[in-house]
Design an enzyme around this catalytic site. Structure first.
Site, mmCIF file in Angstrom:
data_model
loop_
_atom_site.group_PDB
_atom_site.id
_atom_site.type_symbol
_atom_site.label_atom_id
_atom_site.label_comp_id
_atom_site.label_asym_id
_atom_site.label_seq_id
_atom_site.Cartn_x
_atom_site.Cartn_y
_atom_site.Cartn_z
ATOM 1 N N ASP A 192 2.616 -1.099 0.363
ATOM 2 C CA ASP A 192 1.702 -1.505 1.459
ATOM 3 C C ASP A 192 1.793 -0.478 2.576
ATOM 4 O O ASP A 192 2.594 0.470 2.517
ATOM 5 C CB ASP A 192 2.078 -2.914 1.980
ATOM 6 N N GLY A 212 2.550 3.352 1.825
ATOM 7 C CA GLY A 212 1.488 4.305 1.521
ATOM 8 C C GLY A 212 0.146 3.614 1.521
ATOM 9 O O GLY A 212 0.052 2.415 1.817
ATOM 10 N N PHE A 214 -3.332 2.709 -0.682
ATOM 11 C CA PHE A 214 -3.848 2.614 -2.055
ATOM 12 C C PHE A 214 -5.132 3.417 -2.253
ATOM 13 O O PHE A 214 -5.689 3.439 -3.341
ATOM 14 C CB PHE A 214 -3.986 1.173 -2.530
ATOM 15 N N HIS A 231 -10.996 -8.388 -2.312
ATOM 16 C CA HIS A 231 -12.024 -9.097 -1.510
ATOM 17 C C HIS A 231 -12.117 -8.545 -0.081
ATOM 18 O O HIS A 231 -13.069 -8.837 0.624
ATOM 19 C CB HIS A 231 -11.807 -10.621 -1.533
HETATM 20 C C1 LIG Z 1 -5.179 -9.912 2.587
HETATM 21 S S1 LIG Z 1 -3.635 -9.079 2.689
HETATM 22 C C2 LIG Z 1 -2.881 -9.585 1.179
HETATM 23 C C3 LIG Z 1 -1.392 -9.459 1.192
HETATM 24 C C4 LIG Z 1 -0.691 -9.964 -0.070
HETATM 25 N N1 LIG Z 1 -1.144 -9.274 -1.276
HETATM 26 C C5 LIG Z 1 -0.894 -11.455 -0.213
HETATM 27 O O1 LIG Z 1 -1.554 -11.878 -1.173
HETATM 28 O O2 LIG Z 1 -0.396 -12.205 0.626
HETATM 29 C C6 LIG Z 1 -4.116 -7.393 2.373
HETATM 30 C C7 LIG Z 1 -2.974 -6.406 2.421
HETATM 31 O O3 LIG Z 1 -3.516 -5.097 2.146
HETATM 32 C C8 LIG Z 1 -2.788 -4.171 2.920
HETATM 33 N N2 LIG Z 1 -3.539 -2.934 3.069
HETATM 34 C C9 LIG Z 1 -4.656 -2.689 3.813
HETATM 35 N N3 LIG Z 1 -5.064 -1.427 3.689
HETATM 36 C C10 LIG Z 1 -4.162 -0.816 2.861
HETATM 37 C C11 LIG Z 1 -4.058 0.497 2.346
HETATM 38 N N4 LIG Z 1 -4.955 1.437 2.657
HETATM 39 N N5 LIG Z 1 -3.036 0.769 1.500
HETATM 40 C C12 LIG Z 1 -2.111 -0.212 1.179
HETATM 41 N N6 LIG Z 1 -2.180 -1.492 1.633
HETATM 42 C C13 LIG Z 1 -3.191 -1.792 2.469
HETATM 43 C C14 LIG Z 1 -2.579 -4.906 4.229
HETATM 44 O O4 LIG Z 1 -1.549 -4.334 5.010
HETATM 45 C C15 LIG Z 1 -2.266 -6.322 3.745
HETATM 46 O O5 LIG Z 1 -0.887 -6.540 3.594
#
Ligand SMILES: C[S@@+](CC[C@H](N)C(=O)[O-])C[C@H]1O[C@@H](n2cnc3c(N)ncnc32)[C@H](O)[C@@H]1O
Length: 316
Positions: A192, A212, A214, A231
């Site tokens: 994350d 990092g 994604f 989503h």
């Molecule tokens: C809706 S949350 C979901 C968190 C977790 N998977 C859950 O189900 O509780 C989306 C996650 O995507 C991460 N995120 C956003 N942009 C990102 C990026 N460019 N690279 C990695 N993670 C990212 C956010 O920090 C956040 O923790």
């Protein structure tokens, strides 16, 4: 279908913003927590939390008229089963977000298809969270809601036992830590942004955190989990995330997506409203089955199972 009078349906839509905001304010004041031991007068509550007693009374009276708190004697309030949920830190964090920053952004939602949040706050949601650590912490606490059902879904998969699971956008790592606790031969990597609020000392020896984006890379593993990630993004960006995973994944790797599959028809379903929250925040979207199939194919994957909340795919 609801049997309510048409005027009542209309009224619920008209006052929706007031309900959301009022709940957010009352959650921030932790009124549900202050009522944990039984009914209390609004004057005492207001003194304790520094609110105006008349305003707080009007807030609680309106909420109580819809089953959120109850006025058990004049100016004395108690929790109901619904308001008692606000004592849970995750529900309280959701009330804070829905009634705070998200509420402001929803005020700028329009039908152009673009995200409202950057227009309201001058930054995209993730960049804004990085600059507001308290909001980031509230978001991470809120995301723990539904943890049990996410872990149950993951646990129900056919595990070989010794796989490395990469939780892509795994937030504070709580889902992966719990999965690995239930499956003692799995190893986990939570991937994350660096600013997620997490307690790595509680991760244990078999789970590590890798920071990092994604859009650049993901760590290598056997099973890639995307839990409520895709989503958050429009089709172009969601495809880019899938392609990053596909670039790293071996051809026998598995992809597990935990996201809603919007049902057709008029039946109430939370995903139909959350879809609009995704549009507000990120120009993201919830997807129906056909949209999932198309997105996965564009990202280099082929679904082997699509059900609400759980999509499994293999590499194409
Ligand atoms: C809706 S949350 C979901 C968190 C977790 N998977 C859950 O189900 O509780 C989306 C996650 O995507 C991460 N995120 C956003 N942009 C990102 C990026 N460019 N690279 C990695 N993670 C990212 C956010 O920090 C956040 O923790």
């Amino acid at each position: 279908m609801t049997q309510r009078a048409p005027e009542a349906i209309l009224w619920d839509f008209l006052r929706g913003a007031l309900m959301t905001r009022t709940l957010g304010v009352v959650a921030d004041l932790d009124i549900a927590g202050a009522l944990a031991d039984g009914p209390r007068s609004v004057d005492e509550l207001a003194r304790e939390c520094g609110a105006d007693a008349d305003a707080l009374h009007r807030f609680l009276r309106a909420l109580a008229s819809d089953g959120m708190f109850s006025e058990v004697e004049p100016r004395v309030f108690a929790n109901t089963a619904a308001s008692d949920f606000l004592r849970d830190p995750g529900e309280r964090a959701f009330a804070h977000l829905f009634g705070g920053a998200w509420h402001r952004a929803v005020g700028d939602l329009d039908a152009t298809g673009s995200a409202a949040f950057p227009r309201t706050f001058g930054a995209d949601f993730w960049a804004w969270l990085a600059r507001h650590p308290d909001e980031r912490a509230a978001f991470d606490v809120a995301m723990e809601q539904g943890l049990e059902s996410r872990v149950r879904r993951l646990d129900s998969l056919d595990w070989r036992g010794d796989e490395t699971v990469v939780d892509v956008g795994g937030g504070n790592g709580s889902a992966l830590v719990e999965l690995v606790r239930r499956r003692p031969h799995l190893r986990g990597i939570v991937f994350d942004l660096p600013e997620t609020v997490r307690d790595e000392s509680a991760f244990g020896a078999r789970v590590e955190f890798v920071a990092g984006s994604f859009f650049d890379r993901v760590p290598a593993g056997d099973v890639y989990v995307l839990a409520t990630i895709l989503h958050d993004w429009d089709d172009e960006r969601a495809t880019a995330i899938l392609r990053t995973v596909r670039r790293t994944a071996r051809s026998d790797a598995r992809l597990v997506v935990l996201d809603s599959v919007i049902p057709s028809g008029n039946e109430p379903d939370g995903s139909k409203w959350l879809d609009l929250l995704m549009l507000t925040l990120f120009a993201g979207r919830e997807r129906d089955e056909a949209q999932w199939r198309e997105l996965l194919a564009r990202g280099g994957f082929e679904p082997v199972r699509i059900e609400d909340g759980l999509i499994e795919a293999r590499c194409r």
